[in-house]
Design a protein around this motif. Structure first.
Motif, PDB file in Angstrom:
ATOM      1  N   GLY A  79      56.181  42.190  76.482  1.00  0.00           N
ATOM      2  CA  GLY A  79      57.254  43.028  77.010  1.00  0.00           C
ATOM      3  C   GLY A  79      58.214  42.232  77.880  1.00  0.00           C
ATOM      4  N   ARG A  80      57.668  41.384  78.749  1.00  0.00           N
ATOM      5  CA  ARG A  80      58.505  40.562  79.626  1.00  0.00           C
ATOM      6  C   ARG A  80      59.366  39.602  78.811  1.00  0.00           C
ATOM      7  NH1 ARG A  80      55.219  36.770  82.984  1.00  0.00           N
ATOM      8  NH2 ARG A  80      53.912  38.606  83.035  1.00  0.00           N
ATOM      9  N   ASP A  82      60.273  39.953  75.640  1.00  0.00           N
ATOM     10  CA  ASP A  82      61.245  40.742  74.888  1.00  0.00           C
ATOM     11  C   ASP A  82      62.429  41.129  75.768  1.00  0.00           C
ATOM     12  OD1 ASP A  82      62.078  42.248  72.486  1.00  0.00           O
ATOM     13  OD2 ASP A  82      61.705  43.991  73.778  1.00  0.00           O
ATOM     14  N   ARG A  83      62.136  41.567  77.000  1.00  0.00           N
ATOM     15  CA  ARG A  83      63.231  41.933  77.905  1.00  0.00           C
ATOM     16  C   ARG A  83      64.107  40.720  78.226  1.00  0.00           C
ATOM     17  NH1 ARG A  83      58.902  44.790  79.678  1.00  0.00           N
ATOM     18  NH2 ARG A  83      58.413  43.357  81.395  1.00  0.00           N
ATOM     19  N   ALA A  84      63.493  39.561  78.405  1.00  0.00           N
ATOM     20  CA  ALA A  84      64.267  38.349  78.688  1.00  0.00           C
ATOM     21  C   ALA A  84      65.169  37.996  77.513  1.00  0.00           C
ATOM     22  CB  ALA A  84      63.331  37.182  79.007  1.00  0.00           C
ATOM     23  N   ARG A  86      66.366  40.061  75.241  1.00  0.00           N
ATOM     24  CA  ARG A  86      67.440  41.063  75.143  1.00  0.00           C
ATOM     25  C   ARG A  86      68.523  40.811  76.197  1.00  0.00           C
ATOM     26  NH1 ARG A  86      66.118  45.501  71.876  1.00  0.00           N
ATOM     27  NH2 ARG A  86      63.956  45.469  71.200  1.00  0.00           N
ATOM     28  N   ARG A  87      68.102  40.455  77.427  1.00  0.00           N
ATOM     29  CA  ARG A  87      69.093  40.146  78.472  1.00  0.00           C
ATOM     30  C   ARG A  87      69.925  38.926  78.112  1.00  0.00           C
ATOM     31  NH1 ARG A  87      64.657  40.201  82.037  1.00  0.00           N
ATOM     32  NH2 ARG A  87      64.167  42.343  82.513  1.00  0.00           N
TER      33      ARG A  87
END
Length: 93
Positions: A79-80, A82-84, A86-87
């Motif tokens: 999750g971490r 993936d968020r990185a 996407r950002r």
């Protein structure tokens, strides 16, 4: 390679044992064939992050059999990451 560590992982790798053994040094883990296409890797570390990074870096599809804490840690780490991505403007593949 596992007993002196806090965490002992048992992984099923979806690749032949000979290919996995080329990527997993004996000082890090023990590779045992299951059949022609899968094998078990036993690996240890005092740090779940280290286990997660090593496992991902081996480059094979895999399943975590033990410990359940590693599977949960991988989910949080995924999750971490993936968020990185996407950002950073990257879409999942």
């Amino acid at each position: 390679t596992t007993s002196p560590y806090r965490w002992q992982a048992v992984l099923v790798m979806h690749a032949p044992a000979r290919e996995v053994a080329d990527e997993v040094p004996p000082s890090i883990g023990v590779v045992e064939p299951i059949d022609d296409d899968t094998c078990t890797v036993r690996i240890g570390s005092d740090d779940l992050d280290q286990l997660a990074v090593w496992t991902a870096a081996f480059g094979f599809e895999f399943e975590v059999r033990e410990p359940p804490e590693l599977a949960a840690h991988l989910a949080r780490l995924t999750g971490r990451l993936d968020r990185a991505a996407r950002r950073s403007g990257q879409e999942p593949v």
